[in-house]
Design a protein around this motif. Structure first.
Motif, mmCIF file in Angstrom:
data_model
loop_
_atom_site.group_PDB
_atom_site.id
_atom_site.type_symbol
_atom_site.label_atom_id
_atom_site.label_comp_id
_atom_site.label_asym_id
_atom_site.label_seq_id
_atom_site.Cartn_x
_atom_site.Cartn_y
_atom_site.Cartn_z
ATOM 1 N N GLU A 431 -5.384 10.885 17.074
ATOM 2 C CA GLU A 431 -5.409 9.747 15.899
ATOM 3 C C GLU A 431 -6.623 10.696 15.136
ATOM 4 O O GLU A 431 -7.302 10.847 14.094
ATOM 5 C CB GLU A 431 -5.243 9.036 15.929
ATOM 6 N N ALA A 435 -7.843 12.894 11.659
ATOM 7 C CA ALA A 435 -8.687 12.490 10.879
ATOM 8 C C ALA A 435 -10.001 12.886 10.824
ATOM 9 O O ALA A 435 -10.042 13.549 9.509
ATOM 10 C CB ALA A 435 -9.060 11.397 11.560
ATOM 11 N N GLN A 452 -3.068 10.805 3.398
ATOM 12 C CA GLN A 452 -4.249 9.944 4.183
ATOM 13 C C GLN A 452 -3.099 9.679 5.521
ATOM 14 O O GLN A 452 -1.901 10.775 5.052
ATOM 15 C CB GLN A 452 -3.703 7.866 3.795
ATOM 16 N N TYR A 453 -3.527 8.770 6.760
ATOM 17 C CA TYR A 453 -2.135 8.460 7.799
ATOM 18 C C TYR A 453 -1.845 6.933 8.064
ATOM 19 O O TYR A 453 -2.720 5.959 7.478
ATOM 20 C CB TYR A 453 -2.786 9.289 9.130
ATOM 21 N N VAL A 454 -0.398 6.825 8.896
ATOM 22 C CA VAL A 454 -0.434 5.445 9.535
ATOM 23 C C VAL A 454 -0.022 5.226 10.685
ATOM 24 O O VAL A 454 0.798 6.701 10.781
ATOM 25 C CB VAL A 454 0.344 4.590 8.183
ATOM 26 N N VAL A 679 -1.463 -0.298 5.482
ATOM 27 C CA VAL A 679 -2.438 0.452 5.471
ATOM 28 C C VAL A 679 -2.594 1.575 5.637
ATOM 29 O O VAL A 679 -2.427 2.601 6.685
ATOM 30 C CB VAL A 679 -3.142 -1.213 6.807
ATOM 31 N N LYS A 681 -4.822 5.191 6.079
ATOM 32 C CA LYS A 681 -6.019 5.421 6.861
ATOM 33 C C LYS A 681 -6.509 6.285 6.452
ATOM 34 O O LYS A 681 -5.664 7.663 5.981
ATOM 35 C CB LYS A 681 -6.258 4.783 8.002
ATOM 36 N N SER A 682 -7.879 7.272 6.035
ATOM 37 C CA SER A 682 -8.114 8.381 6.832
ATOM 38 C C SER A 682 -9.018 9.101 6.942
ATOM 39 O O SER A 682 -9.628 9.376 7.872
ATOM 40 C CB SER A 682 -8.111 8.659 5.039
ATOM 41 N N ASP A 683 -9.794 7.385 8.356
ATOM 42 C CA ASP A 683 -10.928 8.065 9.053
ATOM 43 C C ASP A 683 -10.131 6.897 10.087
ATOM 44 O O ASP A 683 -9.796 5.867 10.076
ATOM 45 C CB ASP A 683 -12.327 7.216 8.488
ATOM 46 N N VAL A 684 -10.481 7.428 11.070
ATOM 47 C CA VAL A 684 -10.323 7.011 12.372
ATOM 48 C C VAL A 684 -11.843 5.736 13.410
ATOM 49 O O VAL A 684 -11.769 5.439 13.418
ATOM 50 C CB VAL A 684 -9.976 7.784 14.032
ATOM 51 N N ARG A 697 -9.737 -5.132 8.657
ATOM 52 C CA ARG A 697 -8.122 -5.429 8.268
ATOM 53 C C ARG A 697 -7.451 -5.080 8.926
ATOM 54 O O ARG A 697 -7.485 -4.005 9.468
ATOM 55 C CB ARG A 697 -8.248 -4.699 6.859
ATOM 56 N N GLY A 713 -6.106 -0.562 14.287
ATOM 57 C CA GLY A 713 -6.828 1.036 14.432
ATOM 58 C C GLY A 713 -7.081 1.525 15.384
ATOM 59 O O GLY A 713 -7.549 2.831 14.901
#
Length: 765
Positions: A431, A435, A452-454, A679, A681-684, A697, A713
């Motif tokens: 991850e 990121a 983005q990532y999931v 959800v 995400k783009s950051d860790v 969240r 996350g």
């Protein structure tokens, strides 16, 4: 027993609904078909109610069959009375029938049967009259046969004491066989008993110490470098497992209060030989109750028979009844716990399968690992694999920069906009790299679409990737490439991908691996079947795995559908299904409404409208002045003014008409659209970033009796205890949240050493 009424009372519905459902089930109709296309008959019973009805029907019919066998057996013995017949016919459980049958069941050789062979039954009957006017030894002396040559030696009674012991055995067995007494004991134990567990001392392997020492000595003399032995690793693993059960090393809880998840944990600890488990009954209370029920006049005891009978009662309870009742109660507790665990698993699995697909995205699947590298697969919008590779950004290789170049090139070449990262080993490290890649790629390509990532639950991916099905689907891929492709496809269409995996391997339950395997398989198979049929499948693209869950379609027929499609091209209409080998009219009736055809020669085939209603629908469209073009279908709902009259005129039910109009309004609407989206995400975020009071969240990953696990996350899911789920009392977490729900949580505490995160959804710390 009136089975229909029994089910009616249990489901709290009308008798006519149950009668109709039972008739439809007996005619071979499936639960999804009845729930969707026979609402008129059943009064709109849903699939959950119908499955419960079907389970109860099976149990109650088996119970009636058992009653018939028991009555027949007792009748053959010439011992069936009207009173006994009535009791058996009115029994509502198999346990109750067993209790009533116990005195008449053929028995193996027992102490009591041997005493009867010695002719001591009359002595037992004499004692049970409780009218003795002299010491029992005097009466028992009449049964001594030690000097009677006509009696076989093994059947002789050598003394009054031996005669009384035999009579005691007969009386103890008679008490044990009394159904009412067993019911009383079982009830008392359930109400006042406790489950007690203690640590079981570790067993030492026989002769291991000497051999191990000798081996160690040889190693030392030879000058070999010391290493961690396999025995040491095994011992360490054993101690880790032992630590799991630490809370049960000195534990006691009332039988009536102990929750199912603790029963299953205790059972597992006992099976793994870490725990000893005892059912502690209120013995003295039970004995007092038995004496009250058996002794004729406890307040004025017979000086000769009362003390003797008290001894018989105690012997009967401790030797014959208590061990059996303990087994029965523990079995009942386990059954209840399994049913509860299966219910939790069913609910969680349904939510997981019904997660909304992320359509129209090119996805890069990332299966993380350390030594063997991270497997990568890029799939297009239809799930077709475009490319695969392996990168090594994690220990021991640590080729981070090379990985970044490789992944950025794949993103640019295939216009990847989403990365699906498995949550297994090396996920946290991967991850961090993902990121960084996303950040760098955005800077290097400012006009490109945001990547983005999931993080997805990869449970079951290894099972799938090593399966025969995966080998057939990807014959030229290794298990890692298949797993990466599965990671990507789980985002594009979770249902289509997850049906390829044994539901037990998906791992969204509580102690599901401790449950009865047959019962679990049946329950989970029903969940998958319901989900697949609610969504429906594209007849021309669905895999045989997906097709095999469609109402009325078996695995062989599903394979025949795929073979027919490959040989003859895409299906043009649903009626062509009748040309598929082994798919007859009944199977067609059951499956047709759940199979969709886009761009065929019958527009209604692209909807959930059943072919049996096509004539009515076409008549309706003609009456309303609408064409059979799907673009005009939605107007039907607006134009129909009086549904009752319209339904009557078309010869269909009003409920059926309502379903048809809803379908025409939104043809082939996917019910998963209403579910919360994953959800992105783009950051860790790491565990070290978490502090109490932080608001986050997350996504609900699993639900158990005592709370909810939420992915926020970081590498470890956090637990929201049931007491922190809501401001009001929560009896069942599933009343508050579902798997896949996106929720707001507050960090309560973080324990990096134990990898534990406590969260709250009600703000309570």
């Amino acid at each position: 027993m009136d089975i229909i009424q029994k089910i009616t009372d249990s489901l709290k519905v009308r008798r006519g609904q149950v009668e109709a459902a039972v008739k439809l089930i007996d005619e071979g109709n499936t639960i999804p078909f009845i729930a969707r296309y026979r609402k008129e008959a059943t009064g709109s019973l849903n699939d959950e109610q119908l499955r419960s009805l079907s389970e109860q029907l099976t149990y109650l019919r088996a119970l009636e069959e058992k009653k018939t066998q028991v009555l027949s057996s007792i009748q053959e013995q010439g011992k069936l009375t009207d009173e006994l017949r009535t009791k058996i016919e009115n029994a509502e459980t198999q346990v109750a029938v067993d209790d009533l049958y116990r005195p008449y069941r053929p028995k193996r050789k027992t102490r009591a049967s041997i005493a009867r062979e010695k002719g001591l039954a009359p002595l037992a009957e004499y004692i049970l009259t409780q009218d003795a006017a002299a010491p029992l030894e005097a009466e028992a002396a009449r049964y001594v046969t030690s000097s009677d040559a006509s009696v076989p030696e093994d059947l002789r009674v050598n003394s009054p004491e031996e005669a009384l012991a035999g009579a005691s055995d007969i009386i103890a067995e008679q008490i044990s066989d009394e159904a009412d007494l067993r019911t009383y004991i079982r009830s008392s134990t359930m109400e006042k008993g406790t489950i007690r567990t203690q640590e079981k001392p570790a067993e030492k392997p026989a002769g291991s110490s000497g051999k191990a020492s000798a081996a160690a000595g040889k190693t030392a003399k030879s000058g070999s470098a010391p290493s961690v032995s396999s025995e040491g690793k095994a011992n360490k693993k054993l101690e880790e497992r032992r630590g799991v059960y630490e809370m049960y090393y000195d534990f006691e809880e009332p039988v009536k209060d102990i929750p199912g998840h603790r029963i299953l944990a205790i059972n597992r600890g006992e099976k793994e030989k870490f725990l000893t488990v005892t059912l502690c009954a209120p013995e003295e209370d039970i004995l007092a109750g038995l004496e009250t029920r058996i002794l004729k006049n406890p307040k004025h005891p017979n000086a000769y028979t009362t003390p003797f009978l008290k001894g018989c009662i105690r012997d009967s309870y401790t030797r014959l009844i208590a061990p059996a009742i303990e087994r029965e109660i523990r079995s009942e507790l386990t059954d209840r716990a399994e049913d509860g665990a299966i219910k939790v698993f069913r609910g969680n699995l349904a939510q997981l399968l019904m997660q909304p697909p992320i359509a129209g995205r090119v996805v890069l699947g990332w299966d993380p690992a350390f030594r063997t590298g991270c497997k990568i697969a890029v799939v297009d919008e239809t799930g077709k694999v475009l490319d695969t590779t392996v990168v090594f950004p994690t220990a021991p290789q640590m080729k981070v920069e090379e990985t970044k170049r490789t992944i950025k090139a794949l993103i640019a070449r295939y216009h990847v906009t989403l990365i699906s990262l498995g949550n297994g080993t090396a996920s946290r490290e991967s991850e961090q790299v993902i990121a960084a890649i996303i950040k760098e790629y955005a800077a290097e390509h400012p006009k490109a679409d945001l990547v983005q990532y999931v993080i997805v639950n990869e449970a079951g991916a290894s099972v799938y990737s090593a399966s025969k099905l995966a080998t057939e689907e990807f014959p030229n891929f290794d298990v890692g490439q298949r797993s990466a492709a599965s990671m990507a496809r789980r985002l594009e269409d979770p249902l289509a991908e997850l049906v390829k995996i044994d539901p037990k391997a998906i791992g969204v339950g509580q102690y599901q691996h401790d449950c009865n395997e047959k019962k679990l398989d049946e329950a989970l198979g029903g969940v998958v079947e319901d989900c697949v049929n609610k969504v429906g499948v594209d007849l021309n693209t669905a895999s045989f795995s997906l097709l095999s869950y469609i109402s009325g379609i078996s695995v062989p027929v599903a394979k025949n559908i795929v073979s027919y499609r490959e040989a003859n091209g895409a299906f043009r209409n649903r009626r062509e299904l009748l040309k598929v080998p082994k798919l007859g009219p009944k199977a067609f009736e059951q499956c047709a409404g759940f199979l969709r055809i886009s761009g065929g020669n019958e527009p209604l085939d692209g909807t959930a409208v059943h072919p049996e209603d096509y004539t009515a629908v076409k008549t309706l469209l003609k009456e309303l002045g609408l064409s059979d073009d799907p673009s005009s279908f939605r107007m039907a709902k607006i134009l129909v003014r009086d549904r009752k009259k319209t339904a009557g005129r078309l010869g269909i039910g009003e409920v059926t008409l309502s379903d048809i109009l809803a379908e025409l309004e939104k043809p082939a609407r996917d019910p998963r659209e209403d579910m919360p989206k994953p959800v992105l995400k783009s950051d860790v975020l790491s565990m070290d970033d978490l502090v109490p009071g932080m608001k986050l969240r997350g996504t609900v990953r699993n639900i158990v009796d005592f709370g909810v696990f939420v992915d926020i996350g970081v590498h470890q899911d956090g637990l929201v205890h049931i007491s922190r789920l809501s401001d009001h009392f929560v009896k069942n977490p599933m009343d508050v949240v579902k798997v896949g729900d996106v929720v707001d949580v507050t960090v309560v505490s973080v324990d990096p050493k134990k990898n534990r995160i406590a969260l709250s959804m009600n703000g309570k710390m």
